[in-house]
Design an enzyme around this catalytic site. Structure first.
Site, PDB file in Angstrom:
ATOM      1  N   ASP A 280       0.846  -1.193   0.000  1.00 15.47           N
ATOM      2  CA  ASP A 280       0.000   0.000   0.000  1.00 15.47           C
ATOM      3  C   ASP A 280       0.888   1.251   0.000  1.00 15.47           C
ATOM      4  O   ASP A 280       1.957   1.234  -0.581  1.00 15.47           O
ATOM      5  CB  ASP A 280      -0.963  -0.067   1.201  1.00 15.47           C
ATOM      6  CG  ASP A 280      -2.261   0.682   0.949  1.00 15.47           C
ATOM      7  OD1 ASP A 280      -2.208   1.800   0.424  1.00 15.47           O
ATOM      8  OD2 ASP A 280      -3.341   0.163   1.286  1.00 15.47           O
ATOM      9  N   HIS A 303       1.895   2.042  -3.196  1.00 19.50           N
ATOM     10  CA  HIS A 303       0.976   3.048  -3.737  1.00 19.50           C
ATOM     11  C   HIS A 303       1.555   4.451  -3.690  1.00 19.50           C
ATOM     12  O   HIS A 303       0.833   5.432  -3.798  1.00 19.50           O
ATOM     13  CB  HIS A 303      -0.363   2.993  -3.000  1.00 19.50           C
ATOM     14  CG  HIS A 303      -1.169   1.758  -3.312  1.00 19.50           C
ATOM     15  ND1 HIS A 303      -2.407   1.512  -2.795  1.00 19.50           N
ATOM     16  CD2 HIS A 303      -0.884   0.685  -4.112  1.00 19.50           C
ATOM     17  CE1 HIS A 303      -2.875   0.352  -3.256  1.00 19.50           C
ATOM     18  NE2 HIS A 303      -1.961  -0.167  -4.041  1.00 19.50           N
TER      19      HIS A 303
END
Ligand SMILES: *[C@@H]1O[C@H](CO)[C@@H](O)[C@H](O)[C@H]1NC(C)=O
Ligand SMILES: *[C@@H]1O[C@H](CO)[C@@H](O)[C@H](O)[C@H]1NC(C)=O
Ligand SMILES: *[C@@H]1O[C@H](CO)[C@@H](O)[C@H](O)[C@H]1NC(C)=O
Length: 472
Positions: A280, A303
């Site tokens: 993430d 991310h």
């Protein structure tokens, strides 16, 4: 001297501190934390540009050492060493600037544990050279815990060493049939509890953060590696004067919701010289954060570096004075991103992204005021205001879209400035699109590659200025 609080962050005060400190170097270490934060003016003062960010020396010299092996830890990776860690902590806690050591060459299985600083002496050092692993059986996690290892309510706490904290998260990533959709999911919903009860014998749905600091001032984390967390790797909640440097975060790209470093309600935070690779956000900056300085960090896969998501469920969010500089981001979903939910309030203000090198990033530059983790979210007029967002020298390659600014109709983004942007598609592809802007106001300070002609100049006319919710 001990009570001198360097409230002001100015460099001058830092110099004064240097003059006063030599006679009590140890005491000064904790106090000096703040000077790492340069004022996030649009352009850094030159004094800060040339500032030497060499890690300060941290030690528990001349003080007591408490080795977990002396408190009964086996370190064989199988025996439960939780009680030994608790006993060593209890002893270390009573001595100012003591050191608790977790020696190299051993693997310690430790169940969920909290090292509470309340009632403890300040400036304790946790010397981690060995490896600590989390239990993987459901029985160790009750009905679900927010974290595995917690340090709460400390005044001066350092974790350092060459050691590893391994959350053994793969059982969590694979086990649960459903994953929480976002990094800011509310874990205490009734649905949550029901699911937990009906799944007895399985791991609870709440996935723990590996290492969390709560309610502490003067936190340093350096040298260690945190890997395979069930969820976030390193989290700071309600902390001030935080330094993270030379830290590694490592989890597979496929691991869901594994943020690298997650900041919430924390101020005066510096993160540098670190490698963050996870599933993430490499760094996630949440509400209540200000004066955060991130530099010389490698990010990816994951991310990217994100502010938000903010304003979920009509909440108010305040984030300001964020600098991300001299960062390399590779193979990520987004590069530098701000994401807010419709219906929120508050603001994101004064953000600087500079010297950002991207490589094969899907969307390197993104502001999204329509963040939604479902297929559809209701349109709402209130929004978390986004203003004063500066991008300087963002270069490299993208795989889908170079720039995406999706701002609120009722509260457009303002003061978005772009200077020296050079983004090239990694290859010809049918998925490629050009820069996108919606209700984004600001200026191009230089020509950009590709040309970004969708940014609106000046100020939004007629748009309602949400003065009340702007206020943070
Ligand atoms: C979860 O806890 C928070 C804080 O304690 C509270 O504000 C919120 O309403 C709770 N959510 C649910 C669904 O119970
Ligand atoms: C943000 O930085 C400005 C100076 O640039 C400072 O005046 C302000 O207090 C900072 N905001 C917070 C919340 O610390
Ligand atoms: C929300 O607004 C957008 C843009 O004005 C529109 O395209 C979309 O259909 C709206 N969605 C809903 C659920 O009303």
């Amino acid at each position: 001297m001990g009570t001198l609080k360097l409230k002001s962050l100015s460099f001058n005060i830092f110099l004064i501190a240097l003059l006063v400190c030599p006679f009590s170097i140890r005491t000064c270490h904790a106090r000096q934390g703040k000077q790492y934060w340069p004022m996030p003016n649009k352009y850094f003062p030159t004094s800060m540009n040339n500032y030497n960010f060499a890690p300060e020396k941290i030690s528990g010299d001349n003080s007591a050492i408490f080795n977990v092996l002396d408190y009964g830890a086996k370190g064989d990776g199988r025996a439960d060493d939780t009680k030994a860690f608790e006993a060593a902590w209890e002893a270390a806690c009573k001595v100012k600037a003591s050191t608790i050591t977790v020696p190299s060459g051993s693997v310690f299985l430790v169940k969920p544990i909290s090292f509470s600083g309340s009632g403890c002496q300040p400036d304790i050092v946790f010397q981690l050279d060995g490896k600590i692993i989390a239990p993987t059986d459901s029985g160790s996690w009750g009905s679900g815990l927010l974290q595995w290892i917690e340090f709460a309510k400390h005044d001066g706490i350092t974790i350092k060493g060459k050691g590893i904290i391994d959350g053994q998260g793969s059982v969590w990533w694979n086990d649960s049939p459903t994953y929480y959709p976002t990094d800011d999911f509310t874990y205490n919903s009734s649905e949550d509890l029901q699911q937990t009860e009906s799944n007895s014998g399985k791991l609870p749905n709440t996935k723990p953060t590996a290492l969390r600091f709560y309610g502490s001032n003067g936190v340093t984390v350096t040298g260690i590696t945190i890997q395979n967390s069930p969820q976030t790797h390193l989290k700071f909640d309600d902390c001030t004067n935080v330094q993270v440097f030379s830290v590694g975060v490592s989890s597979p790209e496929s691991s869901p919701n594994t943020d690298g470093i997650h900041l919430q309600n924390s101020q005066d935070v510096v993160i540098y010289n670190s490698n963050l690779a996870c599933g993430d956000d490499c760094v996630s900056i949440q509400t209540g954060c200000s004066n955060v300085y991130i530099h010389n960090v490698n990010c990816g896969p994951g991310h990217g570096i994100s502010i938000g998501s903010l304003g979920k469920d009509n909440t108010r969010a305040c984030v300001s004075n964020i600098t991300v500089r001299d960062v390399k981001i590779q193979n990520t979903l987004t590069g530098v991103r701000i994401k807010t939910w419709q219906g929120g309030s508050g603001s994101v203000q004064n953000v600087m992204f500079s010297n950002i090198q991207v490589s094969e990033v899907k969307t390197p530059i993104m502001i999204d005021q329509f963040y939604c983790d479902k297929s559809k979210c209701a349109n709402e007029s209130s929004a978390v205001a986004v203003s004063g967002i500066n991008y300087i020298n963002v270069k490299g390659t993208y795989t889908e879209k170079p720039v995406h600014f999706a701002c609120s109709d009722s509260l457009p983004c303002t003061g978005v400035s772009l200077n020296t942007i050079q983004l090239n598609s990694v290859q010809e592809s049918e998925h490629l699109s050009g820069p996108f802007c919606w209700e984004a106001y600001g200026e191009l300070e230089t020509a950009t590659v590709p040309p970004i002609d969708c940014l609106k100049t000046g100020k939004p006319s007629g748009a309602t200025v949400q003065s009340k919710s702007d206020y943070c």
